[in-house]
Scaffold this active site. Structure first.
Site, PDB file in Angstrom:
ATOM      1  N   ASP A 477      40.868 -27.645  10.970  1.00 52.54           N
ATOM      2  CA  ASP A 477      41.979 -28.260  11.704  1.00 52.54           C
ATOM      3  C   ASP A 477      42.262 -29.660  11.162  1.00 52.54           C
ATOM      4  O   ASP A 477      41.435 -30.258  10.455  1.00 52.54           O
ATOM      5  CB  ASP A 477      41.586 -28.316  13.194  1.00 52.54           C
ATOM      6  CG  ASP A 477      42.780 -28.429  14.120  1.00 52.54           C
ATOM      7  OD1 ASP A 477      43.918 -28.574  13.644  1.00 52.54           O
ATOM      8  OD2 ASP A 477      42.572 -28.379  15.356  1.00 52.54           O
ATOM      9  N   ASP A 547      50.800 -24.394  18.125  1.00 46.29           N
ATOM     10  CA  ASP A 547      50.050 -24.580  19.365  1.00 46.29           C
ATOM     11  C   ASP A 547      50.808 -24.006  20.555  1.00 46.29           C
ATOM     12  O   ASP A 547      50.302 -23.991  21.666  1.00 46.29           O
ATOM     13  CB  ASP A 547      49.757 -26.067  19.596  1.00 46.29           C
ATOM     14  CG  ASP A 547      48.467 -26.483  18.895  1.00 46.29           C
ATOM     15  OD1 ASP A 547      47.798 -25.606  18.320  1.00 46.29           O
ATOM     16  OD2 ASP A 547      48.139 -27.681  18.925  1.00 46.29           O
TER      17      ASP A 547
HETATM   18  C1  DGJ Z   1      44.799 -28.238  17.500  1.00 44.69           C
HETATM   19  C2  DGJ Z   1      44.801 -26.766  17.236  1.00 44.69           C
HETATM   20  O1  DGJ Z   1      46.057 -26.341  16.837  1.00 44.69           O
HETATM   21  C3  DGJ Z   1      44.337 -26.047  18.479  1.00 44.69           C
HETATM   22  O2  DGJ Z   1      44.405 -24.660  18.284  1.00 44.69           O
HETATM   23  C4  DGJ Z   1      42.940 -26.487  18.813  1.00 44.69           C
HETATM   24  O3  DGJ Z   1      42.070 -26.095  17.795  1.00 44.69           O
HETATM   25  C5  DGJ Z   1      42.909 -27.993  19.006  1.00 44.69           C
HETATM   26  N1  DGJ Z   1      43.467 -28.668  17.871  1.00 44.69           N
HETATM   27  C6  DGJ Z   1      41.507 -28.479  19.213  1.00 44.69           C
HETATM   28  O4  DGJ Z   1      41.405 -29.832  19.209  1.00 44.69           O
END
Ligand code: DGJ
Length: 728
Positions: A477, A547
Site C-alpha cells: 500500500d 477504496d
Molecule cells: C488504503 C487501502 O486502499 C485500504 O484498502 C486499506 O488497506 C487501508 N489503506 C489501510 O490503511
C-alpha cells in the site's frame, strides 16, 4: 520485418497490422514525423513533411531558420531553438543556458525489443516486434539522443522511449526529457482522458481540442487518483465501435505530463513523459538518462478496439507475474471487516467461517504492528503487536493455514509515522527540504527511497516480514502523495532528481520482490487506484481498484479503469451494506457480479452478515472459478455505460475462440413502465448458436449481434444478472 529504413527516400517506416508511423529527414538531418495513420505500403513519404506549405528548410533558405522550426513536425523537439510549441527536450549547459539542437546521425534496427534498465517496459521476441534506434546528436553540447521505437507485429502498438547521453566534455542538466511525441493535422479530433479523486477514480472525460495546450498531469510523485498517465486523440464521433484513436499511455508511476497542443497552423502535437516541473537531472560526461516508455496505441475501431489492444498488450507483453493466467485464490481481506479493531481470536473467527464458505486466502490488512490503533502511528518499525497477535505473524499464519486457507499480509513500506522509533532515530530519512519539517498527510511522511540506505532498510523490513511467516500474498500500500521533494542524501545540483530516483528505487524493490519471492501474489495499492498505472503492473498482476467498494460506484470506476487495464488486474471485493463509503444498500448478488469481472474477493466480516448472504458465497466462488479463465484472457466489450448516462451497465467478455461469453447486466435505479429492451452483444460468431447456461435458451449469434439479448433484470434498484453463453 515491420520496420524499414528507406535510404532512397530518407524515411523510416514502422508498420503495425493496420497503422504506420513514418519518420523522415529534412535536409538529411532534421528528423520529423511524415505520417501517422492507417497503414501505408509505400515508403515514399518524406515529401509529406512539407505538405502543409511549411517554408523551405534552413539549407534551402538560410534566412528563415526559425520559420522552419516553428512549424516542423519534429520527432523530438528541443526547447529554445525556434520550435515554440511544447518541447520534449530541454538541456541546460554549464553556461546556465538552455541549448541543444540534435541532428540525425544514424540508426540501427534491432530484432525484438531491448529491455529498459531499471524501468518497467513492454517486452517481445523478434516475432512479436522489432525496434529501430535513431541516433541524433548536438554538435555544440555533445548531447546524444537515442530514440527507440518498437513496432508490434500483431498489435497496433508502437512503444517509444528515449535515452539521452552526455557525449560532451562538461556536465549538462536535463530539465525535460519526455518519452514520446506525435503530430497530426487537426481535423476536429477530441481529447479523451481519465480523472477522479480518492474513491472516485476512473471518470472518462472527452473534450474538444481548442487552440493552445491542454491535457492531464500529476505532480504528486505518484500517478494519483486524479489523473491517469493516459491521453487519446480521437476522431469526431468516436465511440466504442467506431472512430480512429491514437492513445498514449506512460509506463510510469511518478509525476507525469500528457499534453496536446493545437498550434497556429491547426497542427496537433501530443507529448507524454515525466513531468518537467521540479525535474532536473545532471549528466556528467558519459552519463545517460533513460526515459520511461510510452505505449502508443492505435485503433480504427473506436475506443473498444483500443481497449482490447491494450488488454492484449499488457497481458501478453507487460505483466510478468506467474499469477497472470493462474486462478487467483479468492481472498477475504479484514480491512472493512474490522479496521484496526481486531485480535487473533476475532481474525480466526472470521477466517474459520470464510474457509467454511469456500474462501481460499485470508488477508490481514493494516494494524498488525505495534503502535497502530488508528492511522496515526507505527509505520516504519514493523514490529508485530503481540497484544493483538500473541502468537506473532507466524503463529497466526499457521492457524490460518490449518483452516485450509493461505495467509496474506498488508504493508505500507514507503512510509514512516512521526510517532515511530524509525523517525525518532532518522528524521532525515523522510523526504524533506532543508530546514523545514515535511508536510503531514494521513499523519505520515514519505521515506526517502532515493537514499540507498533507506532503500536497503525498506527491503530488509519487507523481505524480513515475508520470511517471518508463511505469507503467500502481499498487499503493498501507499497512502499519500509526495511533497517537500528534497533529500538529505543528494547534493544541491542533484535535488531535482529525487522524484524520479524515488520511483526507480520503488521499481528496484518490487523487481527484487518478484525475483526473490517468485510465487508471492503481489497486489499493489495506493489508497485504491492512486498508483494504478502500467508501471506497477510490470511487477504485480493486480492493483486494488478503489477504496470505494459500493457496487454502483464500483461499476463506474471499473468501467473507467477497464478502458485501459485488463479486468483481471482490477482488485474488486464484495463488501458489507450499508456500504461504508456511501451508505448505499445493494443486493449481495449485485455486489458479487460487480466484483466477478475483476480480481475477485471479499472484504467483510462473514460472521456478521445475514445468513442468506453467507449462503450465497459458495455459489459466487464457484462462479468465479468457472469464469476466471475467461475473464483473465477473453476480449472485453463495453455494451452500455453508466458513465455515459445510461441506467444500465452492460459488459461482456468473449473467449478468443468465440465459443464462450459472459455478459453482466446491472441496473442503477429502476424506473416504472419500461418496455422490454434488448442489448446488442459483440464479438460473437454470427454463424454459431449460443445457449444461455441458466435458462438453456438458444440464440443464433447473428440475432444476439443484431437484435440483441433481452434485458431481463430483477424489478428493483441495482438488480443484476450474469448470463453465460456457450456455443452449441
Ligand atoms: C488504503 C487501502 O486502499 C485500504 O484498502 C486499506 O488497506 C487501508 N489503506 C489501510 O490503511
Amino acid at each position: 520485418m515491420n520496420i524499414c529504413a528507406d535510404q532512397t527516400h530518407n524515411v523510416f517506416k514502422l508498420d503495425t497490422p493496420r497503422f504506420s508511423l513514418a519518420l523522415a529527414l529534412a535536409d538529411g538531418k532534421w528528423l520529423g514525423q511524415a505520417y501517422c495513420g492507417p497503414r501505408l505500403e509505400t515508403a515514399d513519404l518524406a515529401w509529406a513533411l512539407s505538405l502543409d506549405q511549411r517554408p523551405n528548410t534552413p539549407d534551402t533558405l538560410p534566412r528563415e531558420t526559425v520559420s522552419f522550426f516553428d512549424c516542423f513536425p519534429s520527432a523530438y523537439p528541443a526547447a529554445n531553438m525556434g520550435d515554440f510549441r511544447e518541447p520534449c527536450l530541454a538541456v541546460r549547459t554549464v553556461h546556465g543556458q538552455i541549448d541543444c539542437l540534435p541532428r540525425f546521425k544514424g540508426y540501427e534496427i534491432l530484432p525484438g525489443k531491448p529491455a529498459l534498465e531499471g524501468l518497467p517496459a513492454t517486452f517481445g521476441d523478434p516475432e512479436d516486434c522489432n525496434t529501430i534506434k535513431i541516433i541524433l546528436a548536438d554538435d555544440v553540447t555533445g548531447v546524444e539522443v537515442e530514440l527507440y521505437y518498437t513496432a508490434f507485429t500483431g498489435l497496433d502498438v508502437i512503444a517509444q522511449s528515449v535515452r539521452v547521453r552526455n557525449g560532451g566534455e562538461s556536465p549538462v542538466w536535463l530539465e525535460r526529457a519526455l518519452s514520446a511525441c506525435l503530430s497530426f493535422p487537426y481535423e476536429g479530433q477530441k481529447l479523451v482522458t481519465l480523472h477522479g479523486s480518492w474513491a472516485r477514480e476512473g471518470a472518462i472525460q472527452t473534450r474538444d481540442i481548442g487552440v493552445g495546450v491542454q491535457g492531464t498531469y500529476s505532480s504528486r510523485g505518484i500517478t494519483g487518483h486524479q489523473d491517469q498517465p493516459f491521453m487519446a486523440v480521437v476522431s469526431p464521433g468516436t465511440d466504442q465501435e467506431q472512430g480512429t484513436v491514437c492513445g498514449m499511455h506512460l509506463l510510469y508511476s511518478g509525476s507525469f505530463l500528457a499534453q496536446v497542443q493545437r498550434d497556429q497552423h491547426d497542427s496537433l502535437r501530443t507529448v507524454i513523459g515525466v513531468h518537467p516541473d521540479g525535474f532536473r537531472w545532471k549528466l556528467a560526461p558519459g552519463e545517460a538518462f533513460q526515459t520511461p516508455e510510452a505505449v502508443l496505441v492505435f485503433s480504427d475501431g473506436g475506443l473498444g478496439q483500443m481497449t482490447r489492444t491494450l488488454h492484449d498488450l499488457y497481458r501478453g507483453h507487460l505483466i510478468r507475474s506467474p499469477w497472470l493466467h493462474r486462478p487467483r485464490p479468492v481472498l477475504l481481506n479484514n480491512w472493512e471487516a474490522t479496521y484496526f479493531d481486531f485480535d487473533e481470536e476475532r481474525l480466526l473467527r472470521i477466517a474459520r467461517r470464510a474457509a467454511e464458505l469456500g474462501v481460499e486466502l485470508f488477508v490481514l490488512d493494516d494494524g498488525w504492528y505495534e503502535n497502530r490503533h488508528t492511522d496515526s502511528g507505527g509505520l516504519g518499525d514493523w514490529k508485530v503487536d503481540r497484544k493483538k497477535l500473541p502468537h506473532g505473524l507466524d503463529g497466526l499464519a499457521e492457524r490460518v493455514n490449518a483452516l485450509g486457507l493461505k495467509f496474506g499480509l498488508w504493508m505500507e513500506p514507503e512510509m514512516v509515522s512521526p510517532d515511530s522509533e524509525l523517525y525518532r532515530a532518522h528524521p532525515d530519512w523522510a523526504i524533506r527540504t532543508a530546514g523545514r519539517d515535511p508536510m503531514l498527510c494521513r499523519d505520515q511522511y514519505v521515506l526517502d527511497l532515493s537514499c540507498p540506505e533507506v532503500e536497503k532498510y525498506v527491503w530488509e523490513k519487507v523481505s524480513g516480514t515475508l520470511k517471518s511467516a508463511n505469507i503467500s500474498y502481499l498487499k503493498w500500500d501507499m497512502n499519500r502523495p509526495v511533497t517537500n521533494l528534497g533529500s538529505a542524501g543528494q547534493p544541491p545540483d542533484r535535488q531535482g532528481e529525487v522524484g524520479h530516483r524515488y520511483v526507480l528505487a520503488l521499481y528496484r524493490l518490487q523487481e527484487r520482490l518478484t525475483r526473490e519471492f517468485p510465487d508471492l501474489l503481489l497486489e499493489n495499492c495506493c489508497s485504491g487506484a492512486g498508483r494504478f498505472d502500467p508501471g506497477m503492473l510490470f511487477y504485480s498482476p493486480q492493483i486494488w481498484g478503489s477504496d470505494d467498494t459500493d457496487a454502483l460506484e464500483r461499476l463506474r470506476i471499473q468501467e473507467g479503469l477497464s478502458m485501459l487495464y485488463p479486468l483481471s488486474s482490477i482488485g474488486a471485493h464484495v463488501s458489507d451494506c450499508p456500504n461504508h463509503e456511501v451508505g448505499r444498500v445493494t443486493p449481495f448478488e449485485t455486489r458479487g457480479n460487480t466484483a466477478l469481472t475483476g480480481a475477485f474477493g471479499y472484504e467483510l466480516d462473514v460472521t456478521a452478515i445475514a445468513p442468506e448472504e453467507q449462503e450465497q458465497i459458495p455459489a459466487q466462488i464457484e462462479r468465479y472459478h468457472r469464469f476466471c479463465g475467461l475473464v483473465q484472457s477473453g476480449d472485453y466489450y463495453r455494451l452500455s455505460s453508466l458513465q455515459a448516462g445510461s441506467r444500465l451497465d452492460a459488459r461482456m467478455v468473449v473467449s478468443k475462440d468465440r465459443k464462450q461469453a459472459l455478459v453482466v447486466l446491472t441496473r442503477s435505479l429502476n424506473a416504472p413502465n419500461q418496455r422490454p429492451k434488448f442489448i446488442r452483444l459483440r464479438g460473437l460468431d454470427p454463424s454459431a448458436v449460443y445457449a444461455d447456461g441458466d435458462t438453456g435458451r438458444e440464440y443464433p449469434g447473428e440475432v444476439l449481434l443484431h437484435i440483441g439479448l433481452p434485458v431481463e433484470l430483477p424489478g428493483w434498484d441495482f438488480g443484476s444478472r450474469l448470463i453465460s453463453l456457450t456455443q452449441k
